[in-house]
Design a protein around this motif. Sequence first.
Motif, mmCIF file in Angstrom:
data_model
loop_
_atom_site.group_PDB
_atom_site.id
_atom_site.type_symbol
_atom_site.label_atom_id
_atom_site.label_comp_id
_atom_site.label_asym_id
_atom_site.label_seq_id
_atom_site.Cartn_x
_atom_site.Cartn_y
_atom_site.Cartn_z
ATOM 1 N N VAL A 6 0.701 -1.238 0.093
ATOM 2 C CA VAL A 6 -0.099 -0.148 0.025
ATOM 3 C C VAL A 6 0.861 1.068 0.154
ATOM 4 C CG1 VAL A 6 -1.775 1.174 1.151
ATOM 5 C CG2 VAL A 6 -1.706 -1.374 1.317
ATOM 6 N N ARG A 8 2.031 4.986 -2.711
ATOM 7 C CA ARG A 8 1.904 5.641 -3.784
ATOM 8 C C ARG A 8 3.150 6.035 -4.586
ATOM 9 N NH1 ARG A 8 -2.717 9.825 -1.751
ATOM 10 N NH2 ARG A 8 -4.155 8.400 -1.444
ATOM 11 N N ASN A 31 -3.199 0.073 -4.893
ATOM 12 C CA ASN A 31 -3.713 1.307 -4.766
ATOM 13 C C ASN A 31 -5.326 1.373 -4.668
ATOM 14 O OD1 ASN A 31 -4.163 0.356 -7.339
ATOM 15 N ND2 ASN A 31 -2.562 1.992 -8.230
ATOM 16 N N SER A 32 -5.869 0.401 -4.327
ATOM 17 C CA SER A 32 -7.164 0.312 -3.987
ATOM 18 C C SER A 32 -7.624 0.745 -2.765
ATOM 19 C CB SER A 32 -8.037 -0.740 -4.609
ATOM 20 O OG SER A 32 -7.627 -1.923 -3.745
ATOM 21 N N ASN A 34 -6.513 2.932 0.770
ATOM 22 C CA ASN A 34 -5.923 4.175 1.152
ATOM 23 C C ASN A 34 -5.029 4.060 2.323
ATOM 24 O OD1 ASN A 34 -5.855 7.114 0.695
ATOM 25 N ND2 ASN A 34 -7.403 7.486 2.327
ATOM 26 N N LYS A 35 -3.821 4.621 2.259
ATOM 27 C CA LYS A 35 -3.086 4.440 3.549
ATOM 28 C C LYS A 35 -3.492 5.661 4.337
ATOM 29 C CE LYS A 35 1.953 4.908 4.640
ATOM 30 N NZ LYS A 35 3.224 5.375 4.280
ATOM 31 N N VAL A 36 -3.839 5.055 5.717
ATOM 32 C CA VAL A 36 -4.254 6.312 6.734
ATOM 33 C C VAL A 36 -3.070 6.623 7.357
ATOM 34 C CG1 VAL A 36 -5.702 6.762 8.526
ATOM 35 C CG2 VAL A 36 -6.593 5.200 6.524
#
Length: 182
Positions: A6, A8, A31-32, A34-36
């Motif tokens: 995970v 970008r 990339n589906s 979201n990295k919080v």
Amino acid sequence: VTLRFVTRNQHKLKEATSILSQYGISIVMENSINKVEIQSDSLEEIVNYALRLNCVDWLVVEDDGLFVDSLNGFPGPYSEYVYRTIGLRGLLRLLQGSRDRGAYFKSVVGLCINNEVKLFTGIVKGRLSEEPRGSSGFGYDPVFIPEGYDLTFAEMGEDLKNKLSHRSRAFNNLATYLTRIN
Ligand code: ITT
Ligand code: NA
């Protein structure tokens, strides 16, 4: 297995791919999801939090920072923000007049397995150059000189960087763990 990273950051993916390929482990960009990213002084806490919320087997998250000795570890977990705001030259300016140019990179890689988060860390010690040098890699690579060398990561090129880097140490630890449990 195929790990799902995970992130970008294409550079991080590329380096991780090449490091893990030596162990026959594959990794792809996820990339589906979201990295919080919480704000914290601890990379471990950031990685743990990002994975804990949605711990699906084989998800991987990595967070890194550049820790400058004479700045008491700044920018550390804020490295990405500092890179985007004051940049490499801004960081070097903060070191003007300082004789201590020591710094280290740290990587914390988290892996979800059996609904648990496992953390793996890697550190590379070194120092900051006087000027940005070299064009390979990304981020702070042009200003970081690893211990025992005179070239920056950006001057070394990928293969040597991948033998020495914080990222390679963290992913090597992950690979060792996976080989052991298999
Ligand atoms: P994610 O999508 O995975 O969060 P990111 O680019 O935000 O990617 P990190 O938070 O893990 O990455 O890293 C923070 C910053 O530290 C990153 O943007 C770079 O500027 C720097 N950095 C990390 N690893 C580096 C490396 O190997 N060489 C140079 N700079 C690096
Ligand atoms: Na980040």
